[in-house]
Design a protein around this motif. Structure first.
Motif, short mmCIF file in Angstrom:
data_model
loop_
_atom_site.label_atom_id
_atom_site.label_comp_id
_atom_site.label_asym_id
_atom_site.label_seq_id
_atom_site.Cartn_x
_atom_site.Cartn_y
_atom_site.Cartn_z
N ARG A 1 54.40 40.46 36.81
CA ARG A 1 54.24 41.76 37.46
C ARG A 1 54.55 41.73 38.95
O ARG A 1 54.41 42.74 39.63
CB ARG A 1 52.81 42.28 37.24
CG ARG A 1 52.49 42.60 35.78
CD ARG A 1 51.11 43.18 35.57
NE ARG A 1 50.98 43.68 34.20
CZ ARG A 1 50.75 42.93 33.12
NH1 ARG A 1 50.60 41.62 33.25
NH2 ARG A 1 50.67 43.48 31.93
N GLU B 1 49.74 57.06 35.11
CA GLU B 1 48.85 55.91 34.99
C GLU B 1 47.54 56.13 35.74
O GLU B 1 46.49 55.64 35.33
CB GLU B 1 49.54 54.64 35.51
CG GLU B 1 50.74 54.22 34.66
CD GLU B 1 50.37 53.85 33.22
OE1 GLU B 1 49.54 52.93 33.04
OE2 GLU B 1 50.88 54.47 32.29
N TYR C 1 44.16 55.31 33.99
CA TYR C 1 43.19 54.31 34.45
C TYR C 1 41.90 54.94 34.95
O TYR C 1 40.87 54.28 35.01
CB TYR C 1 43.82 53.42 35.53
CG TYR C 1 44.70 52.33 34.94
CD1 TYR C 1 44.15 51.12 34.52
CD2 TYR C 1 46.07 52.51 34.77
CE1 TYR C 1 44.94 50.12 33.97
CE2 TYR C 1 46.87 51.52 34.22
CZ TYR C 1 46.30 50.33 33.82
OH TYR C 1 47.08 49.34 33.26
N TRP D 1 39.37 50.48 25.96
CA TRP D 1 40.73 50.10 26.35
C TRP D 1 40.73 49.52 27.77
O TRP D 1 41.34 48.47 28.04
CB TRP D 1 41.66 51.31 26.22
CG TRP D 1 43.13 50.99 26.25
CD1 TRP D 1 43.70 49.82 26.68
CD2 TRP D 1 44.21 51.83 25.83
NE1 TRP D 1 45.06 49.88 26.56
CE2 TRP D 1 45.41 51.10 26.04
CE3 TRP D 1 44.29 53.12 25.32
CZ2 TRP D 1 46.67 51.64 25.74
CZ3 TRP D 1 45.55 53.64 25.02
CH2 TRP D 1 46.73 52.91 25.23
N LEU E 1 41.92 45.71 29.19
CA LEU E 1 42.95 45.47 30.21
C LEU E 1 42.44 44.71 31.43
O LEU E 1 43.22 44.14 32.19
CB LEU E 1 43.55 46.80 30.68
CG LEU E 1 44.32 47.61 29.63
CD1 LEU E 1 44.88 48.87 30.25
CD2 LEU E 1 45.44 46.77 29.02
N LEU F 1 43.77 41.39 32.49
CA LEU F 1 45.18 41.38 32.89
C LEU F 1 45.36 41.83 34.33
O LEU F 1 46.41 41.62 34.94
CB LEU F 1 46.01 42.30 31.97
CG LEU F 1 45.99 41.96 30.48
CD1 LEU F 1 46.84 42.97 29.72
CD2 LEU F 1 46.50 40.55 30.24
N THR G 1 45.70 44.79 35.49
CA THR G 1 46.62 45.92 35.70
C THR G 1 45.87 47.13 36.24
O THR G 1 44.66 47.28 36.01
CB THR G 1 47.32 46.32 34.39
OG1 THR G 1 46.34 46.70 33.42
CG2 THR G 1 48.15 45.17 33.85
N LYS H 1 52.24 50.47 40.41
CA LYS H 1 53.36 49.85 39.70
C LYS H 1 54.50 49.49 40.65
O LYS H 1 55.63 49.97 40.52
CB LYS H 1 53.87 50.80 38.60
CG LYS H 1 52.79 51.23 37.58
CD LYS H 1 52.22 50.04 36.82
CE LYS H 1 51.15 50.45 35.82
NZ LYS H 1 50.43 49.28 35.26
N HIS I 1 56.68 47.39 30.28
CA HIS I 1 55.81 48.44 30.80
C HIS I 1 55.95 49.68 29.91
O HIS I 1 57.07 50.07 29.57
CB HIS I 1 56.20 48.76 32.25
CG HIS I 1 55.44 49.88 32.86
ND1 HIS I 1 54.07 50.00 32.77
CD2 HIS I 1 55.86 50.95 33.57
CE1 HIS I 1 53.68 51.10 33.41
NE2 HIS I 1 54.75 51.69 33.90
N THR I 2 54.81 50.24 29.53
CA THR I 2 54.82 51.41 28.66
C THR I 2 53.98 52.52 29.27
O THR I 2 52.86 52.78 28.84
CB THR I 2 54.24 51.05 27.27
OG1 THR I 2 52.96 50.42 27.47
CG2 THR I 2 55.14 50.10 26.52
N1 IYR Z 1 50.43 51.45 29.92
C1 IYR Z 1 49.47 51.07 30.96
C2 IYR Z 1 48.28 50.36 30.39
C3 IYR Z 1 48.50 49.07 29.71
C4 IYR Z 1 48.26 48.99 28.37
C5 IYR Z 1 48.34 47.80 27.73
I1 IYR Z 1 47.84 47.72 25.78
C6 IYR Z 1 48.72 46.63 28.40
O1 IYR Z 1 48.81 45.42 27.74
C7 IYR Z 1 48.96 46.71 29.76
C8 IYR Z 1 48.86 47.94 30.42
C9 IYR Z 1 50.15 50.23 32.03
O2 IYR Z 1 51.35 49.96 31.91
O3 IYR Z 1 49.51 49.85 32.99
#
Ligand code: IYR
Length: 258
Positions: free
Chosen positions: A68, A121, A125, A133, A137, A140, A142, A146, A202-203
């Motif tokens: 990232r 986002e 968040y 959820w 996360l 991670l 996050t 971004k 990234h989604t």
């Molecule tokens: N789409 C958001 C949240 C996200 C969801 C998952 I599941 C991940 O593994 C990481 C992030 C984002 O991109 O921050």
């Protein structure tokens, strides 16, 4: 408008055509065409070589990490084009190859994508995701920021073609689109890693803004946004452990005795 034109994917180097791959030279939709098999018998790889290569590949792939934090260092374009060409070799439902890759370098377009993604986002968040959820996360690290969307030299937006769209505007069904594009993205991430590049799947959700910002046709929906580059000199990643083979593999062995 839509569609991947033939020049986008760099041609295979001539020396790698050790097999007859096809008799046609340009892609046409396969459906409604007759079954037309051609021989396929690649040389078997000698066992010692296969074992050595598969062990080396396994080790190499275990070094892949989602990154990232990207370096602004330029990335040789051909490495990215090669990885997209690899993704384009993925198997797909009815060989429809229901994907379009939009490779964005333009900093202004990337800035617009970042702005729109961060707006969504922020909502996600700050509650939309829900507590379960959000706590999944947390390890991670996050959040709604971004910076990689503008820091990485390339932003690859992968679109799924939900249905086929002919030049005359008529449509036809696509089959197993999610599976097909998922496999193609897996192969893309593999190819990028082997080229020494880092990527992030990234989604942003919802992703509808990408269709608008990138002017894609009505049959395409964004599947993933993939910043590509070299890791920043001070990049860090979460301290992850992968599941062991015991945890992911179930074997139903032959009980035949030899
Ligand atoms: N789409 C958001 C949240 C996200 C969801 C998952 I599941 C991940 O593994 C990481 C992030 C984002 O991109 O921050």
């Amino acid at each position: 408008s839509g569609g991947v034109d033939g020049n986008f994917v760099a041609p295979l180097p001539a020396e790698s055509t050790r097999l007859t791959l096809h008799t046609m030279t340009t892609w046409t939709p396969l459906h409604n065409q007759p079954y037309h098999p051609i021989p396929y018998h690649p040389n078997r790889i000698p066992l010692a070589e296969a074992l050595a290569e598969s062990a080396a590949f396994r080790r190499r792939m275990d070094e892949r990490r989602t990154v990232r934090m990207f370096s602004p260092d330029p990335v040789p374009e051909q490495l990215v084009l090669d990885a997209i060409a690899v993704a384009n070799t993925a198997p797909s439902g009815a060989h429809q190859q229901p994907w379009t890759f939009v490779l964005v370098e333009d900093p202004q377009v990337r800035a617009r994508i970042r702005e729109a993604a961060e707006a969504e986002e922020r909502i996600s968040y700050r509650g939309r995701l829900g507590e379960e959820w959000l706590s999944a996360l947390r390890p991670l690290g996050t959040d709604e920021h971004k910076p990689h969307l503008t820091d990485a030299p390339y932003l690859l937006v992968v679109f799924q073609q939900r249905f086929g769209l002919r030049p005359d505007g008529t449509t036809y069904k696509h089959y197993y689109g999610d599976e097909s594009v998922g496999i193609a993205v897996g192969m893309l991430l593999t190819a990028l890693h082997l080229a020494g590049l880092a990527a992030l799947t990234h989604t942003p959700s919802p992703m509808k803004f990408l269709t608008e910002v990138l002017g894609r046709p009505r049959n395409e929906k964004a599947f993933a946004v993939i910043p590509i580059g070299y890791p920043a000199a001070d990049a860090v990643v979460p301290d992850l452990v992968r599941k062991s083979m015991d945890q992911v593999l179930v074997r139903i062995r032959s009980d035949a005795t030899h």
